[in-house]
Design a protein around this motif. Structure first.
Motif, PDB file in Angstrom:
ATOM      1  N   LEU A  50       0.803  -1.024   0.005  1.00  0.00           N
ATOM      2  CA  LEU A  50       0.173  -0.156  -0.040  1.00  0.00           C
ATOM      3  C   LEU A  50       0.984   1.181  -0.035  1.00  0.00           C
ATOM      4  CD1 LEU A  50      -2.846   1.523   0.473  1.00  0.00           C
ATOM      5  CD2 LEU A  50      -1.998   1.388   2.951  1.00  0.00           C
ATOM      6  N   LEU A  51       0.491   2.099  -1.010  1.00  0.00           N
ATOM      7  CA  LEU A  51       1.412   3.277  -0.984  1.00  0.00           C
ATOM      8  C   LEU A  51       0.146   4.503  -0.879  1.00  0.00           C
ATOM      9  CD1 LEU A  51       3.268   2.144  -3.898  1.00  0.00           C
ATOM     10  CD2 LEU A  51       4.284   2.975  -2.017  1.00  0.00           C
ATOM     11  N   GLU A  52       0.340   5.417   0.263  1.00  0.00           N
ATOM     12  CA  GLU A  52      -0.673   6.230   0.465  1.00  0.00           C
ATOM     13  C   GLU A  52      -0.076   7.574   0.137  1.00  0.00           C
ATOM     14  OE1 GLU A  52      -2.347   6.414   4.396  1.00  0.00           O
ATOM     15  OE2 GLU A  52      -3.361   8.256   4.121  1.00  0.00           O
ATOM     16  N   PHE A  53      -0.731   8.404  -0.794  1.00  0.00           N
ATOM     17  CA  PHE A  53      -0.329   9.805  -1.034  1.00  0.00           C
ATOM     18  C   PHE A  53      -1.093  10.841  -0.581  1.00  0.00           C
ATOM     19  CE2 PHE A  53       2.067   7.328  -4.274  1.00  0.00           C
ATOM     20  CZ  PHE A  53       3.414   8.106  -3.990  1.00  0.00           C
ATOM     21  N   LEU A  54      -0.651  11.997   0.096  1.00  0.00           N
ATOM     22  CA  LEU A  54      -1.323  12.915   0.684  1.00  0.00           C
ATOM     23  C   LEU A  54      -1.327  13.923  -0.464  1.00  0.00           C
ATOM     24  CD1 LEU A  54       0.069  13.118   4.304  1.00  0.00           C
ATOM     25  CD2 LEU A  54      -2.009  12.118   3.326  1.00  0.00           C
ATOM     26  N   ALA A  55      -2.412  14.226  -1.408  1.00  0.00           N
ATOM     27  CA  ALA A  55      -2.567  14.932  -2.595  1.00  0.00           C
ATOM     28  C   ALA A  55      -3.366  16.240  -1.966  1.00  0.00           C
ATOM     29  CB  ALA A  55      -3.130  14.377  -3.779  1.00  0.00           C
ATOM     30  N   PRO A  56      -3.080  17.435  -2.266  1.00  0.00           N
ATOM     31  CA  PRO A  56      -3.817  18.482  -2.176  1.00  0.00           C
ATOM     32  C   PRO A  56      -5.157  18.732  -3.184  1.00  0.00           C
ATOM     33  CG  PRO A  56      -1.588  19.116  -2.699  1.00  0.00           C
ATOM     34  CD  PRO A  56      -1.737  17.690  -2.919  1.00  0.00           C
ATOM     35  N   CYS A  57      -6.127  19.028  -2.409  1.00  0.00           N
ATOM     36  CA  CYS A  57      -7.301  19.288  -3.428  1.00  0.00           C
ATOM     37  C   CYS A  57      -7.745  20.621  -3.265  1.00  0.00           C
ATOM     38  CB  CYS A  57      -8.573  18.185  -2.910  1.00  0.00           C
ATOM     39  SG  CYS A  57     -10.032  18.619  -3.882  1.00  0.00           S
ATOM     40  N   PRO A  58      -7.271  21.819  -3.745  1.00  0.00           N
ATOM     41  CA  PRO A  58      -7.736  23.020  -3.441  1.00  0.00           C
ATOM     42  C   PRO A  58      -9.241  23.366  -3.852  1.00  0.00           C
ATOM     43  CG  PRO A  58      -5.958  22.832  -5.179  1.00  0.00           C
ATOM     44  CD  PRO A  58      -6.293  21.612  -5.112  1.00  0.00           C
ATOM     45  N   THR A  59      -9.848  22.574  -4.671  1.00  0.00           N
ATOM     46  CA  THR A  59     -11.042  22.882  -5.143  1.00  0.00           C
ATOM     47  C   THR A  59     -12.077  22.465  -3.962  1.00  0.00           C
ATOM     48  OG1 THR A  59     -10.691  22.781  -7.489  1.00  0.00           O
ATOM     49  CG2 THR A  59     -12.987  22.944  -6.664  1.00  0.00           C
ATOM     50  N   ALA A  60     -12.105  21.142  -3.561  1.00  0.00           N
ATOM     51  CA  ALA A  60     -13.073  20.704  -2.796  1.00  0.00           C
ATOM     52  C   ALA A  60     -12.820  20.794  -1.248  1.00  0.00           C
ATOM     53  CB  ALA A  60     -13.532  19.313  -3.258  1.00  0.00           C
ATOM     54  N   TYR A  61     -11.422  20.531  -1.014  1.00  0.00           N
ATOM     55  CA  TYR A  61     -11.023  20.467   0.362  1.00  0.00           C
ATOM     56  C   TYR A  61     -10.646  21.785   1.013  1.00  0.00           C
ATOM     57  CZ  TYR A  61      -9.299  18.928   4.836  1.00  0.00           C
ATOM     58  OH  TYR A  61      -8.985  18.948   6.178  1.00  0.00           O
ATOM     59  N   GLY A  62      -9.741  22.571  -0.049  1.00  0.00           N
ATOM     60  CA  GLY A  62      -8.899  23.716   0.521  1.00  0.00           C
ATOM     61  C   GLY A  62      -9.738  24.890   0.687  1.00  0.00           C
ATOM     62  N   ARG A  63     -10.519  24.907  -0.511  1.00  0.00           N
ATOM     63  CA  ARG A  63     -11.564  26.094  -0.540  1.00  0.00           C
ATOM     64  C   ARG A  63     -12.491  26.283   0.624  1.00  0.00           C
ATOM     65  NH1 ARG A  63     -16.434  26.597  -3.206  1.00  0.00           N
ATOM     66  NH2 ARG A  63     -16.072  24.699  -3.867  1.00  0.00           N
ATOM     67  N   ARG A  64     -13.004  25.074   1.107  1.00  0.00           N
ATOM     68  CA  ARG A  64     -14.065  24.837   2.264  1.00  0.00           C
ATOM     69  C   ARG A  64     -13.359  25.063   3.598  1.00  0.00           C
ATOM     70  NH1 ARG A  64     -16.593  21.276  -1.094  1.00  0.00           N
ATOM     71  NH2 ARG A  64     -18.320  21.911  -1.936  1.00  0.00           N
ATOM     72  N   ASN A  65     -12.026  24.745   3.711  1.00  0.00           N
ATOM     73  CA  ASN A  65     -11.469  24.847   4.753  1.00  0.00           C
ATOM     74  C   ASN A  65     -10.354  25.973   5.004  1.00  0.00           C
ATOM     75  OD1 ASN A  65     -12.140  22.111   6.450  1.00  0.00           O
ATOM     76  ND2 ASN A  65     -11.553  21.518   4.323  1.00  0.00           N
ATOM     77  N   LYS A  66     -10.626  26.851   4.227  1.00  0.00           N
ATOM     78  CA  LYS A  66      -9.964  28.236   4.239  1.00  0.00           C
ATOM     79  C   LYS A  66      -8.523  27.999   4.305  1.00  0.00           C
ATOM     80  CE  LYS A  66     -13.787  30.784   4.798  1.00  0.00           C
ATOM     81  NZ  LYS A  66     -14.546  29.546   4.364  1.00  0.00           N
ATOM     82  N   LEU A  67      -7.826  27.196   3.562  1.00  0.00           N
ATOM     83  CA  LEU A  67      -6.412  26.767   3.496  1.00  0.00           C
ATOM     84  C   LEU A  67      -5.823  27.553   2.610  1.00  0.00           C
ATOM     85  CD1 LEU A  67      -6.245  23.068   3.696  1.00  0.00           C
ATOM     86  CD2 LEU A  67      -5.906  24.608   5.543  1.00  0.00           C
ATOM     87  N   GLY A  68      -6.498  28.759   2.014  1.00  0.00           N
ATOM     88  CA  GLY A  68      -5.607  29.828   0.981  1.00  0.00           C
ATOM     89  C   GLY A  68      -5.497  29.102  -0.545  1.00  0.00           C
ATOM     90  N   ASP A  69      -4.893  29.943  -1.222  1.00  0.00           N
ATOM     91  CA  ASP A  69      -4.544  29.648  -2.719  1.00  0.00           C
ATOM     92  C   ASP A  69      -3.627  28.278  -2.800  1.00  0.00           C
ATOM     93  OD1 ASP A  69      -2.247  30.620  -1.711  1.00  0.00           O
ATOM     94  OD2 ASP A  69      -1.815  32.192  -3.253  1.00  0.00           O
ATOM     95  N   ILE A  70      -3.328  27.936  -4.028  1.00  0.00           N
ATOM     96  CA  ILE A  70      -2.686  26.842  -4.264  1.00  0.00           C
ATOM     97  C   ILE A  70      -1.426  26.740  -3.388  1.00  0.00           C
ATOM     98  CG2 ILE A  70      -1.516  25.489  -6.154  1.00  0.00           C
ATOM     99  CD1 ILE A  70      -3.800  26.679  -7.993  1.00  0.00           C
ATOM    100  N   LYS A  71      -0.675  27.898  -3.541  1.00  0.00           N
ATOM    101  CA  LYS A  71       0.773  27.892  -3.010  1.00  0.00           C
ATOM    102  C   LYS A  71       0.423  27.658  -1.220  1.00  0.00           C
ATOM    103  CE  LYS A  71       4.400  31.295  -2.247  1.00  0.00           C
ATOM    104  NZ  LYS A  71       4.877  32.646  -2.389  1.00  0.00           N
ATOM    105  N   LYS A  72      -0.518  28.275  -0.619  1.00  0.00           N
ATOM    106  CA  LYS A  72      -0.354  28.153   0.569  1.00  0.00           C
ATOM    107  C   LYS A  72      -0.940  26.564   1.042  1.00  0.00           C
ATOM    108  CE  LYS A  72      -1.585  32.855   2.229  1.00  0.00           C
ATOM    109  NZ  LYS A  72      -2.528  33.492   2.118  1.00  0.00           N
ATOM    110  N   HIS A  73      -1.812  26.266   0.049  1.00  0.00           N
ATOM    111  CA  HIS A  73      -2.426  24.780   0.461  1.00  0.00           C
ATOM    112  C   HIS A  73      -1.469  23.688   0.225  1.00  0.00           C
ATOM    113  CE1 HIS A  73      -5.772  21.389  -0.732  1.00  0.00           C
ATOM    114  NE2 HIS A  73      -5.042  21.430   0.645  1.00  0.00           N
ATOM    115  N   TRP A  74      -0.345  23.902  -0.729  1.00  0.00           N
ATOM    116  CA  TRP A  74       0.730  22.930  -0.787  1.00  0.00           C
ATOM    117  C   TRP A  74       1.693  23.160   0.295  1.00  0.00           C
ATOM    118  CZ3 TRP A  74       2.656  20.057  -5.229  1.00  0.00           C
ATOM    119  CH2 TRP A  74       1.846  19.711  -6.185  1.00  0.00           C
ATOM    120  N   ALA A  75       1.776  24.365   0.787  1.00  0.00           N
ATOM    121  CA  ALA A  75       2.675  24.481   1.884  1.00  0.00           C
ATOM    122  C   ALA A  75       2.127  23.968   3.225  1.00  0.00           C
ATOM    123  CB  ALA A  75       2.961  25.870   2.247  1.00  0.00           C
ATOM    124  N   TRP A  76       0.806  23.997   3.368  1.00  0.00           N
ATOM    125  CA  TRP A  76       0.178  23.353   4.429  1.00  0.00           C
ATOM    126  C   TRP A  76       0.617  22.012   4.758  1.00  0.00           C
ATOM    127  CZ3 TRP A  76      -3.074  19.151   5.409  1.00  0.00           C
ATOM    128  CH2 TRP A  76      -3.753  19.032   6.702  1.00  0.00           C
TER     129      TRP A  76
END
Lengths: 293, 86
Positions: free
Chosen positions: A201-227
């Motif tokens: 099993l290989l688990e990858f943590l992938a950013p989802c700016p549209t569905a997850y980042g936007r609702r959780n106020k994680l900021g734009d793409i740059k900030k979301h990747w930095a999170w």
């Protein structure tokens, strides 16, 4: 075989270019996982006629469609069940499964558990973005406490599902979790997982700016990747700090998500044991016939 | 040298953000999607570390190293360290 050095040559070999560009949103991490898989396959030098991809439903499950190899797009959560069938029909094939967190941990949870328990020879690449992205942002079982989704508008109160830990407990042969922003460790891990006989099993943590980042106020793409960089820690560092660190350091890393290789063992796989069983019974039968004569 | 397939780029600017030597910038022309794909700066310190190539979600970037051009290698942030910045 010509050794591939640049991404352009890699794309010509592995990509179904008619399907490109992807349907993924801007800033999505799924394409990166696809690229890491390409590099791992290239470095292993596997025959692409002997590699089969299977997937369920969701964003991550679109990935086999972009690969110039045989693929199976199946029902929601059942990719692992179909892959078991492929492996049973012809054990020479390498089976790779692309699945998402909702697909693998939520809807197909039982298929995952029992494939890992029986130690069936397959590589599961689970892309975890904490949410059901394609269907409109429903709460996934892996979402951290307090995260907002369309079905949890006031914050998630359910404890998240640590799928890597579960796979370790079930005795999977190879379990690793990585982010998408550091290339070399994941490529090496995919290679090791593919070479391993048995369940990996290989688990990858992938950013989802549209569905997850936007609702959780994680900021734009740059900030979301930095999170993802700020909230993850290598398992070796985590264990060291938990053992020898000060109280302050322990409080800092306590809630971070651990990355790294969690399990690397070698147990006999299901089909290996099954072949041995068949041989044993055949031998017994011939002995019994000889005894009658 | 860096080749960018302009029409594949979705303009996430992760390559520009993650480059360890700040060698990339947005170009002036728009592509078919209406975003500005990245390009190398006029004066850059690109050392062909290939991070942008490996990290591009749309596989649009290809890094072609120039053999005779030797530049000091600056190591990128290659291991996850839990929030310590580059």
């Amino acid at each position: 075989m010509v050794e591939i050095k640049t991404a352009d040559e890699l794309n010509k070999k592995f990509l179904r270019e008619g399907m490109w560009p992807t349907i993924f949103c801007n800033g999505c991490g799924h394409g990166v996982v696809l690229e890491y898989t390409f590099w791992a396959l290239e470095e292993l030098g596997l025959d692409m006629d002997k590699v089969i991809f299977a997937s369920g439903i969701g964003c991550s499950s679109r990935l086999p469609g972009y690969i110039n190899a045989d693929g199976l797009h199946t029902t929601h959560g059942r990719a692992i069940a179909f892959a078991t069938g492929i492996k049973a029909a012809n054990p020479d094939f390498h089976v790779i499964i692309f699945t998402g967190d909702g697909d693998c941990a939520g809807i197909g949870g039982n298929h995952f558990i029992h494939a890992a328990r029986r130690n069936i020879d397959m590589t599961v690449i689970m892309i975890n973005n904490f949410i059901y992205g394609m269907t409109g942002g429903q709460l996934a079982p892996t979402a951290p406490l307090g995260s907002i989704a369309t079905t949890a508008p006031y914050g998630n109160i359910e404890h998240p599902f640590d799928i890597s830990n579960l796979a370790c407990a079930l005795g999977a042969n190879y379990v690793a979790r990585w982010g998408v922003s550091h290339p070399y460790q994941p490529i090496k891990s995919i290679k090791e997982g593919l070479e391993k006989r048995g369940f990996s099993l290989l688990e990858f943590l992938a950013p989802c700016p549209t569905a997850y980042g936007r609702r959780n106020k994680l900021g734009d793409i740059k900030k979301h990747w930095a999170w993802y960089d700020d909230n993850t820690i290598l398992i070796e560092d985590y264990e060291k700090i938990m053992k020898y660190g000060t109280e302050e350091e322990k409080a800092q890393v306590k809630d971070k998500i651990q990355l790294g290789v969690f399990q690397d063992i070698q147990k006999p796989g299901f089909f290996e044991s099954y072949e041995k069983l068949v041989d044993r019974l055949r031998e017994k039968e011939t002995k019994a016939k000889e005894g009658k004569k | 040298m860096i080749e960018v397939k302009d029409d594949w780029c979705k303009g996430c600017n992760i390559c520009i953000d993650r480059c360890p030597v700040d060698a990339l910038e947005e170009s002036d022309n728009l592509n078919r999607r209406g975003v500005r794909p990245p390009k190398l700066k006029e004066e850059n310190e690109c050392n062909y570390c290939r991070l942008c190539e490996l990290i591009c979600p749309d596989l649009a970037i290809t890094v072609i190293p120039e053999e005779d051009d030797k530049k000091p290698v600056k190591k990128t942030l290659l291991t996850p360290v839990g929030g310590k910045l580059k």
